[in-house]
Design a protein around this motif. Structure first.
Motif, PDB file in Angstrom:
ATOM      1  N   GLU A  56       0.809  -1.081  -0.170  1.00  0.00           N
ATOM      2  CA  GLU A  56      -0.189   0.004   0.094  1.00  0.00           C
ATOM      3  C   GLU A  56       1.013   1.206   0.040  1.00  0.00           C
ATOM      4  N   ARG A  57       0.434   2.329  -0.685  1.00  0.00           N
ATOM      5  CA  ARG A  57       0.655   3.799  -0.564  1.00  0.00           C
ATOM      6  C   ARG A  57      -0.382   4.601  -0.102  1.00  0.00           C
ATOM      7  N   ARG A  58      -0.375   5.335   1.428  1.00  0.00           N
ATOM      8  CA  ARG A  58      -1.268   6.183   1.797  1.00  0.00           C
ATOM      9  C   ARG A  58      -0.680   7.533   1.494  1.00  0.00           C
ATOM     10  N   ASN A  59      -1.393   8.193   0.180  1.00  0.00           N
ATOM     11  CA  ASN A  59      -1.086   9.489  -0.083  1.00  0.00           C
ATOM     12  C   ASN A  59      -2.009  10.471   0.317  1.00  0.00           C
ATOM     13  N   ALA A  60      -1.220  11.587   0.817  1.00  0.00           N
ATOM     14  CA  ALA A  60      -2.137  12.927   1.209  1.00  0.00           C
ATOM     15  C   ALA A  60      -1.628  14.015   0.706  1.00  0.00           C
ATOM     16  N   TRP A  61      -2.167  15.043   0.442  1.00  0.00           N
ATOM     17  CA  TRP A  61      -1.648  16.306  -0.230  1.00  0.00           C
ATOM     18  C   TRP A  61      -2.516  17.404   0.322  1.00  0.00           C
ATOM     19  N   LYS A  62      -1.781  18.624   0.144  1.00  0.00           N
ATOM     20  CA  LYS A  62      -2.371  19.746   0.599  1.00  0.00           C
ATOM     21  C   LYS A  62      -2.203  20.970  -0.531  1.00  0.00           C
ATOM     22  N   PRO A  63      -2.975  22.105  -0.559  1.00  0.00           N
ATOM     23  CA  PRO A  63      -2.799  22.808  -1.559  1.00  0.00           C
ATOM     24  C   PRO A  63      -1.478  23.833  -1.499  1.00  0.00           C
ATOM     25  N   THR A  64      -0.844  24.105  -2.695  1.00  0.00           N
ATOM     26  CA  THR A  64       0.262  24.886  -2.635  1.00  0.00           C
ATOM     27  C   THR A  64      -0.025  26.039  -3.812  1.00  0.00           C
ATOM     28  N   VAL A  65       1.100  26.734  -3.870  1.00  0.00           N
ATOM     29  CA  VAL A  65       1.003  27.840  -4.983  1.00  0.00           C
ATOM     30  C   VAL A  65       0.969  27.317  -6.230  1.00  0.00           C
ATOM     31  N   ALA A  66       1.618  26.187  -6.588  1.00  0.00           N
ATOM     32  CA  ALA A  66       1.707  25.578  -7.926  1.00  0.00           C
ATOM     33  C   ALA A  66       0.502  24.562  -8.137  1.00  0.00           C
ATOM     34  N   ASP A  67      -0.388  24.102  -7.163  1.00  0.00           N
ATOM     35  CA  ASP A  67      -1.146  23.371  -7.059  1.00  0.00           C
ATOM     36  C   ASP A  67      -2.383  23.431  -5.948  1.00  0.00           C
ATOM     37  N   GLY A  68      -3.439  24.058  -6.469  1.00  0.00           N
ATOM     38  CA  GLY A  68      -4.497  24.433  -5.281  1.00  0.00           C
ATOM     39  C   GLY A  68      -5.382  23.202  -5.072  1.00  0.00           C
ATOM     40  N   THR A  69      -5.229  21.982  -5.403  1.00  0.00           N
ATOM     41  CA  THR A  69      -6.117  20.976  -5.181  1.00  0.00           C
ATOM     42  C   THR A  69      -6.278  21.017  -3.612  1.00  0.00           C
ATOM     43  N   ALA A  70      -7.552  20.780  -3.208  1.00  0.00           N
ATOM     44  CA  ALA A  70      -7.705  20.943  -1.873  1.00  0.00           C
ATOM     45  C   ALA A  70      -7.013  19.548  -1.056  1.00  0.00           C
ATOM     46  N   ALA A  71      -6.783  19.873   0.288  1.00  0.00           N
ATOM     47  CA  ALA A  71      -6.200  19.148   1.021  1.00  0.00           C
ATOM     48  C   ALA A  71      -7.152  17.531   1.053  1.00  0.00           C
ATOM     49  N   ASP A  72      -6.738  16.657   0.611  1.00  0.00           N
ATOM     50  CA  ASP A  72      -7.346  15.183   0.581  1.00  0.00           C
ATOM     51  C   ASP A  72      -6.246  14.004   0.429  1.00  0.00           C
ATOM     52  N   SER A  73      -6.723  12.740   0.317  1.00  0.00           N
ATOM     53  CA  SER A  73      -6.017  11.729   0.357  1.00  0.00           C
ATOM     54  C   SER A  73      -6.507  10.501  -0.169  1.00  0.00           C
ATOM     55  N   TYR A  74      -5.837   9.534  -0.339  1.00  0.00           N
ATOM     56  CA  TYR A  74      -6.436   8.069  -0.826  1.00  0.00           C
ATOM     57  C   TYR A  74      -5.145   6.941  -0.474  1.00  0.00           C
ATOM     58  N   THR A  75      -5.657   5.993  -0.640  1.00  0.00           N
ATOM     59  CA  THR A  75      -4.871   4.806  -0.492  1.00  0.00           C
ATOM     60  C   THR A  75      -4.526   4.022  -1.805  1.00  0.00           C
ATOM     61  N   MET A  76      -3.432   3.763  -2.536  1.00  0.00           N
ATOM     62  CA  MET A  76      -3.232   2.750  -3.392  1.00  0.00           C
ATOM     63  C   MET A  76      -2.935   1.406  -2.886  1.00  0.00           C
ATOM     64  N   ARG A  77      -3.607   0.414  -3.368  1.00  0.00           N
ATOM     65  CA  ARG A  77      -3.306  -0.869  -2.930  1.00  0.00           C
ATOM     66  C   ARG A  77      -3.091  -1.947  -4.177  1.00  0.00           C
ATOM     67  N   VAL A  78      -2.263  -2.485  -3.724  1.00  0.00           N
ATOM     68  CA  VAL A  78      -1.968  -3.651  -4.957  1.00  0.00           C
ATOM     69  C   VAL A  78      -1.884  -4.867  -4.338  1.00  0.00           C
ATOM     70  N   TRP A  79      -2.365  -5.993  -4.762  1.00  0.00           N
ATOM     71  CA  TRP A  79      -2.375  -7.530  -4.284  1.00  0.00           C
ATOM     72  C   TRP A  79      -1.007  -8.104  -5.234  1.00  0.00           C
ATOM     73  N   ARG A  80      -0.208  -8.561  -4.550  1.00  0.00           N
ATOM     74  CA  ARG A  80       1.043  -9.363  -5.220  1.00  0.00           C
ATOM     75  C   ARG A  80       0.887 -10.558  -4.981  1.00  0.00           C
ATOM     76  N   THR A  81       1.081 -11.424  -6.178  1.00  0.00           N
ATOM     77  CA  THR A  81       1.392 -12.940  -6.198  1.00  0.00           C
ATOM     78  C   THR A  81       2.697 -13.188  -6.758  1.00  0.00           C
ATOM     79  N   ALA A  82       2.778 -14.673  -6.545  1.00  0.00           N
ATOM     80  CA  ALA A  82       4.221 -14.859  -7.199  1.00  0.00           C
ATOM     81  C   ALA A  82       4.238 -14.869  -8.610  1.00  0.00           C
ATOM     82  N   TYR A  83       2.986 -14.631  -9.411  1.00  0.00           N
ATOM     83  CA  TYR A  83       2.826 -14.409 -10.798  1.00  0.00           C
ATOM     84  C   TYR A  83       2.614 -12.905 -11.197  1.00  0.00           C
ATOM     85  N   GLY A  84       2.879 -12.244 -10.200  1.00  0.00           N
ATOM     86  CA  GLY A  84       3.141 -10.747 -10.304  1.00  0.00           C
ATOM     87  C   GLY A  84       1.823 -10.126  -9.729  1.00  0.00           C
TER      88      GLY A  84
END
Length: 932
Positions: free
Chosen positions: A510-538
């Motif tokens: 997993e990656r838990r990513n959160a962000w907040k607004p900056t001068v370069a990108d005013g996207t509101a402060a939010d977040s999500y989790t990226m989740r990958v299930w890995r197997t021996a076959y990728g």
């Protein structure tokens, strides 16, 4: 509907775009006044008096040239960014190569060897004394100097020790591309949004790449350890080189931080304070370079995938026609081994991943059961919106397609056919257009290293594409299939699967990513989790049922967990003690596990080798479709713990030496060597090169200028016009054209075709095409004629399934497909071979490898003529504004602008729009006059 601009993932990357509003604030007006005061040069490194760099043993005789737009300097301080946004100024050497590069499109026809310097730069080793702009000893070291030339600002790194040489390479890379390097190490780690902001485009970028390489820190370190341990002295040297290179990067970070000359994007994204200088630019680590390499490998050197999509289109064909006939129809549209395809290697056969006579282990999904594995979970705030969901869906679709960014071309002619008697090469990678550019130039001279050329920023410890003392090399993307899809049978629950008889758990990463607004990108402060299930076959990509049994589809790539292995091949290419001729060059390329076509030229020989870790598949496995995850269908001698297996030996890879000529534009490499992507058939953009180079070779006396002219001419040609339109017009004019609008359209198309079928301006600087109406008509006509010719026969479901695997068109103005709009590359993916074969069949002409049926007008010439004439008339009636609806860069109806190249801003400095060319981003023109 407005075009979506762009769709390519790199084109979508969002970095500062809100500067105009930022500049309006009073606080920044005050800040600018302070920032415009003189500042200390980067790192305040001690400088020595200007002196020439020591030229190494150079056998080019002044006949090596190269160019890389927009310019060498990819860094800008905050003051420079603000000045650019306010007044349009740019730092030195930020865009000085854009003019010569763009100028070739209107200047190539009268090109001579004497005028090559108007469009390319001298790529000789060293810098003449009167051309030295600066000489720096990074961090005050006594074992390395960096000389920059006045014309281009390219760093010429000369070291007396190996460590010092690589330290200098790292310093120079950071000085030219630090922000870009930082962006891409975060992309590779799936952590772009916390670093650069939560804009939807940033979300899509990190999602697309991380799902295919969801590595932990331990995985990245293991790659480094394995590469060092398994390659003897070269492996140990590679590790030492990487560490020295990283030390150089970090020394520059510290020095530029102290001098406050670091890239201004760090301020605009909230990592540094513009007043107090508080904040941190994180040091680089060797594992950062592996993360960066995973992005580059996925973009340009990872052929294959798409087996689930293939299965869905096969099932659609079988549903319509029955299993046997449906399979025949599917194979004819797939064109995986088309006998009419342009070849890079003219002789011999190199069977690999060919269709088995009796496929074994197929795991085709039950109808309607396939669902894509979700990557993003636990969204908050704006990350829950519809736009974010669309971004995730687009990223997921792009991640599993086989139609990967290919691009790049090569033209290499044997000395037997040149005026000088020495081989000539014009070649380079077509990596898109960005500001700053993904690639950077350097010359690096030190113990065991002697090369000049281009490398991806952050991986420039070696030159990746360039020239040595008496040889040059380059690459194009090959795309052979090194990715397979396995159906792992589930047990216990949705996160356990059967592996060699045992029910084992999937690994959650997993990656838990959160962000907040900056001068370069005013996207509101939010977040999500990226989740990958890995197997021996990728990693898991889809879920479905097969024969009623629940399965997860996974993708296994032979280079998975092995991106760092290719370092050995690049080390060899930079080593004058290793590369002494074609055979040693091919040996070096054999150590590169990315799927590339490699080309070589010295003063006497030319050579070619197709690289990549091609797994040996079990007998009967069809690489185009999912197979069961069972020992009988695994790669031969596959070890899941290390993801190693038997690989096809080098002799079975397409290879050649001293062929009359070589061309490559991501076309078929050799007979019986299929491409993983669709559409590699009778008409391919490789034909644009092959036609021209073959003509030059027949005439003899090839020069550097004539080979460049051939490349440039092909780079302005409309493939549909030059190779398909003649037969389309033959059908239409098989009877008198009595309808006035249709007749007028035919006349315009014929006139354009007689003029060469190029998309060229009426005059230099006019921003208006000659034959503009004909170009507009064909752009409007092509999708109409393809649908009208094929959908009635195939049915809407099957036609839709086929177009999902291969878009019907990719003109320069297209905002779809792997390249997106304004990206230069065009005519790689499309239905030109399908239309060509079908129309020739309708005309009664011979077709090798025909489609399974005749589709246009049901095979009737008269009916096909009616379809083509009717759609042509409809296309001719469409206005320029309808055909080119406009986007963020262009007004509706602006045909030239719709095609034009836009350098996507990956930082705070942008560049002007330039006219369309379909050519490499970095390009070499080489002709060595002697050999060691």
């Amino acid at each position: 509907m407005p075009r979506r601009t762009p769709r390519n993932v790199l084109d979508r990357l969002r970095t500062p775009h809100r500067f105009p509003g930022f500049l309006k604030s009073a606080s920044v007006c005050v800040l600018v006044a302070g920032l415009l005061a003189p500042f200390t040069p980067a790192a305040a490194a001690p400088e020595t008096p200007a002196a020439p760099a020591a030229a190494a043993n150079d056998h080019c005789g002044g006949r090596c040239s190269d160019i890389l737009p927009p310019g060498q300097n990819g860094n800008a301080t905050l003051a420079q960014i603000l000045l650019h946004q306010a007044f349009g100024t740019r730092p030195a050497h930020a865009d000085d190569q854009l003019g010569p590069y763009a100028g070739l499109a209107t200047g190539y026809q009268n090109l001579t060897d004497a005028t090559l310097g108007s469009f390319f730069n001298d790529a000789s080793f060293g810098v003449p004394a009167d051309q030295v702009a600066s000489t720096v000893r990074p961090a005050g070291r006594g074992d390395v100097t960096i000389v920059r030339d006045k014309k281009t600002g390219v760093p010429h790194i000369t070291g007396t020790t190996r460590y010092g040489t690589e330290f200098g390479a790292g310093w120079a890379a950071a000085e030219d591309r630090l922000w870009l390097m930082d962006v891409f190490r975060h992309v590779g780690r799936g952590q772009l949004t916390p670093f650069a902001g939560g804009a939807a485009a940033n979300q899509g970028l990190e999602q697309e790449f991380w799902r295919n390489a969801p590595y932990t820190e331990a995985d990245l370190q293991a790659q480094i350890d394995r590469a060092a341990a398994t390659h003897g002295e070269r492996g140990r040297q590679a590790l030492a080189d990487v560490r020295a290179y990283v030390d150089g990067i970090n020394a520059y970070i510290d020095a530029s931080d102290s001098a406050r000359t670091f890239p201004g994007e760090y301020v605009l994204t909230g990592h540094k304070d513009s007043v107090t200088n508080a904040g941190t630019i994180e040091h680089f680590t060797p594992t950062d370079l592996v993360a960066l390499a995973t992005v580059i490998g996925a973009l340009f050197g990872s052929g294959g995938g798409g087996e689930v999509n293939n299965a869905l289109s096969l099932l659609a064909a079988q549903s319509k026609y029955g299993v046997a006939r449906g399979t025949e129809v599917w194979e004819s549209f797939r064109m995986r081994n088309d006998p009419e395809a342009a070849l890079t290697v003219h002789d011999g056969s190199f069977p690999y991943a060919v269709k088995p006579a009796d496929p074994q282990g197929l795991a085709l999904p039950d109808a309607g059961s396939v669902t894509r594995e979700p990557l993003v979970h636990d969204r908050t705030g704006s990350a829950t919106g519809a736009r974010a969901a669309r971004t995730s869906a687009a990223a997921a679709a792009q991640a599993v397609t086989s139609a990967r960014r290919g691009m790049s071309n090569a033209l290499v002619v044997s000395g037997e056919h040149t005026a000088s008697g020495h081989p000539i090469a014009v070649f380079g990678p077509q990596t898109g257009y960005f500001a700053p550019q993904l690639l950077m130039l350097q010359e690096i001279q030190g113990p065991g290293i002697s090369a000049r050329g281009a490398s991806f920023a952050g991986l420039s410890f070696y030159v990746e594409l360039g020239r040595g003392q008496d040889y040059a090399w380059s690459a194009t993307t090959s795309g052979q299939d090194i990715i397979d899809t396995y159906a792992v049978e589930l047990c216990q629950d949705d996160h356990h699967y059967l592996h060699r008889g045992a029910c084992v758990p999937m690994e959650k990463v997993e990656r838990r990513n959160a962000w907040k607004p900056t001068v370069a990108d005013g996207t509101a402060a939010d977040s999500y989790t990226m989740r990958v299930w890995r197997t021996a076959y990728g990693p898991v990509t889809h879920r479905a049922t097969v024969g009623g049994r629940k399965v997860a589809y996974t993708t296994l790539r032979s280079s998975y967990l092995h991106e760092a292995d290719s370092i050995i091949g690049f080390q060899m290419l930079n080593d004058p003690g290793h590369v002494t001729g074609p055979e040693s060059f091919q040996q070096a390329a054999q150590h590169i596990n990315y799927t590339f076509n490699w080309f070589y030229a010295d003063s006497e020989h030319t050579a070619y080798y197709n690289s990549g870790d091609n797994p040996v598949r079990a007998n009967g496995v069809d690489a185009d479709f999912p197979v069961w995850a069972r020992p009988a269908y695994e790669w031969r001698n596959w070890d899941p713990a290390t993801n190693t297996a038997d690989l096809t030996p080098p002799a079975q890879h397409p290879n050649s030496a001293d062929q009359d000529y070589y061309i490559s534009w991501n076309n078929k490499q050799a007979r019986d060597y299929p491409s993983a992507s669709w559409g590699n058939g009778a008409v391919h953009r490789g034909d644009l090169l092959d036609d021209r180079v073959a003509k030059l070779v027949r005439a003899g006396g090839v020069t550097r200028a004539s080979l460049v002219r051939a490349m440039a001419d092909a780079g302005l040609a409309d493939l549909r016009a030059t190779h398909v339109l003649p037969n389309l017009l033959k059908v239409i004019t098989s009877a008198p054209v009595t309808d006035p609008p249709a007749a007028a359209a035919v006349s315009k198309l014929q006139a354009w075709l007689s003029a060469g079928g190029r998309r060229t301006v009426a005059s230099a600087g006019s921003r208006t095409y000659a034959h503009a109406d004909a170009i507009r008509i064909l752009d409007a006509w092509w999708p109409l004629l393809v649908e009208a010719a094929f959908e009635p026969g195939l049915g809407s479901d099957l036609y839709g399934a086929f177009t999902a695997g291969l878009p019907v068109d990719e003109p320069p103005s297209a905002a779809h497909g792997p390249t997106g709009a304004h990206a230069g590359s065009a005519f790689q993916y499309g239905w030109w071979s399908h239309v060509d074969k079908d129309v020739r069949a309708v005309l009664g002409e011979p077709v090798r490898g025909p489609l399974a049926d005749r589709y246009c007008g049901g095979g009737s010439l008269a009916a096909c003529r009616d379809i083509l004439t009717g759609t042509l008339k409809e296309a001719a009636g469409r206005t320029a504004a309808q055909v080119y609806p406009g986007d963020a860069h262009c007004a509706a109806g602006d045909q030239w602008c719709a095609d034009a190249i836009v350098h996507r801003a990956l930082g705070g400095i942008g560049h002007r729009t330039v006219g369309w060319q379909n050519r490499p981003t970095y390009q070499q023109v080489v002709e060595f006059t002697s050999h060691r």
